[in-house]
Design a protein around this motif. Structure first.
Motif, PDB file in Angstrom:
ATOM      1  N   PRO A   1      -9.708 -17.567  24.928  1.00 49.53           N
ATOM      2  CA  PRO A   1      -8.935 -18.635  25.566  1.00 49.53           C
ATOM      3  C   PRO A   1      -8.705 -18.353  27.049  1.00 49.53           C
ATOM      4  O   PRO A   1      -8.708 -17.199  27.473  1.00 49.53           O
ATOM      5  N   PRO A   2      -8.475 -19.409  27.826  1.00 52.20           N
ATOM      6  CA  PRO A   2      -8.239 -19.231  29.268  1.00 52.20           C
ATOM      7  C   PRO A   2      -6.782 -18.899  29.591  1.00 52.20           C
ATOM      8  O   PRO A   2      -6.347 -19.050  30.722  1.00 52.20           O
ATOM      9  N   VAL A   3      -6.034 -18.459  28.605  1.00 53.95           N
ATOM     10  CA  VAL A   3      -4.616 -18.113  28.782  1.00 53.95           C
ATOM     11  C   VAL A   3      -4.374 -16.710  28.242  1.00 53.95           C
ATOM     12  O   VAL A   3      -5.219 -16.143  27.543  1.00 53.95           O
ATOM     13  N   GLU A   4      -3.211 -16.160  28.547  1.00 53.73           N
ATOM     14  CA  GLU A   4      -2.851 -14.842  28.022  1.00 53.73           C
ATOM     15  C   GLU A   4      -2.766 -14.897  26.500  1.00 53.73           C
ATOM     16  O   GLU A   4      -2.214 -15.837  25.928  1.00 53.73           O
ATOM     17  N   ILE A   5      -3.309 -13.893  25.853  1.00 51.07           N
ATOM     18  CA  ILE A   5      -3.327 -13.842  24.391  1.00 51.07           C
ATOM     19  C   ILE A   5      -1.982 -13.339  23.886  1.00 51.07           C
ATOM     20  O   ILE A   5      -1.473 -12.310  24.333  1.00 51.07           O
ATOM     21  N   GLN A   6      -1.402 -14.075  22.957  1.00 44.57           N
ATOM     22  CA  GLN A   6      -0.166 -13.675  22.302  1.00 44.57           C
ATOM     23  C   GLN A   6      -0.526 -13.005  20.978  1.00 44.57           C
ATOM     24  O   GLN A   6      -1.383 -13.495  20.237  1.00 44.57           O
ATOM     25  N   MET A   7       0.131 -11.895  20.678  1.00 53.06           N
ATOM     26  CA  MET A   7      -0.137 -11.166  19.446  1.00 53.06           C
ATOM     27  C   MET A   7       0.141 -12.048  18.228  1.00 53.06           C
ATOM     28  O   MET A   7       1.151 -12.730  18.157  1.00 53.06           O
ATOM     29  N   GLN A   8      -0.783 -12.038  17.299  1.00 47.48           N
ATOM     30  CA  GLN A   8      -0.637 -12.703  16.009  1.00 47.48           C
ATOM     31  C   GLN A   8      -0.780 -11.647  14.920  1.00 47.48           C
ATOM     32  O   GLN A   8      -1.253 -10.533  15.173  1.00 47.48           O
ATOM     33  N   HIS A   9      -0.405 -12.003  13.702  1.00 49.59           N
ATOM     34  CA  HIS A   9      -0.508 -11.089  12.563  1.00 49.59           C
ATOM     35  C   HIS A   9      -1.484 -11.682  11.559  1.00 49.59           C
ATOM     36  O   HIS A   9      -1.380 -12.856  11.207  1.00 49.59           O
TER      37      HIS A   9
ATOM     38  N   ALA B   1      -8.172  -7.168  20.497  1.00 50.70           N
ATOM     39  CA  ALA B   1      -7.420  -8.118  21.320  1.00 50.70           C
ATOM     40  C   ALA B   1      -5.916  -7.865  21.265  1.00 50.70           C
ATOM     41  O   ALA B   1      -5.155  -8.540  21.947  1.00 50.70           O
ATOM     42  N   GLY B   2      -5.487  -6.893  20.456  1.00 52.82           N
ATOM     43  CA  GLY B   2      -4.076  -6.577  20.349  1.00 52.82           C
ATOM     44  C   GLY B   2      -3.346  -7.295  19.235  1.00 52.82           C
ATOM     45  O   GLY B   2      -2.115  -7.243  19.154  1.00 52.82           O
ATOM     46  N   HIS B   3      -4.077  -7.951  18.329  1.00 55.13           N
ATOM     47  CA  HIS B   3      -3.447  -8.598  17.181  1.00 55.13           C
ATOM     48  C   HIS B   3      -3.080  -7.553  16.137  1.00 55.13           C
ATOM     49  O   HIS B   3      -3.795  -6.564  15.952  1.00 55.13           O
ATOM     50  N   GLY B   4      -1.976  -7.785  15.452  1.00 53.75           N
ATOM     51  CA  GLY B   4      -1.550  -6.906  14.371  1.00 53.75           C
ATOM     52  C   GLY B   4      -2.317  -7.230  13.108  1.00 53.75           C
ATOM     53  O   GLY B   4      -2.226  -8.343  12.585  1.00 53.75           O
ATOM     54  N   ILE B   5      -3.059  -6.267  12.624  1.00 50.69           N
ATOM     55  CA  ILE B   5      -3.852  -6.445  11.403  1.00 50.69           C
ATOM     56  C   ILE B   5      -3.214  -5.611  10.297  1.00 50.69           C
ATOM     57  O   ILE B   5      -2.823  -4.466  10.516  1.00 50.69           O
TER      58      ILE B   5
END
Length: 124
Positions: free
Chosen positions: A53-61, A112-116
């Motif tokens: 995405p062209p925006v800052e990535i927000q962490m998802q789970h 990408a910093g997502h919580g897995i």
């Protein structure tokens, strides 16, 4: 027909790297990719689409249910690859796994910093 989960788009810094990381860890199938998406498909048919995405990535789970043998292989791969993992989502128990819900679980971050989360027993 009852509703089922079909696909989701996962924000990535490098869509190919994030897709490769989870595809190898989850032992998922490559899927045809198109446009801005690099895709993998889980055994139940769910499509994971990775996009930049062209925006800052927000962490998802994102949590994945694995059988015990697959969990062992995935945990071994995380350790062999030097990926930090925790027993808890608050990341206070590094290098450990949990034994919640009658099974085992582990948390870590994808590229990408997502919580897995990987679990061997469903919550319900």
């Amino acid at each position: 027909m009852p509703a089922t989960f079909n696909h989701t788009i996962i924000a990535a810094k490098d869509r190919r790297e994030s897709a490769r990381f989870l595809r190898e860890l989850l032992e998922a199938a490559e899927a045809p990719s198109w446009g801005p998406f690099t895709n993998i498909q889980l055994a139940d048919g769910v499509l994971l689409q990775f996009a930049e995405p062209p925006v800052e990535i927000q962490m998802q789970h994102y949590a994945f249910l694995l059988d015990d043998d697959h969990f062992d292989r995935a945990l071994r791969r995380l350790c062999d690859d030097g990926v930090t993992h925790w027993a808890d989502p608050q990341m206070t128990k590094p290098g450990e796994i949990n034994h919640e819900h009658g099974g085992r679980g582990v948390y870590f971050l994808d590229p990408a910093g997502h919580g897995i989360e990987l679990i061997t027993r469903p919550y319900l």
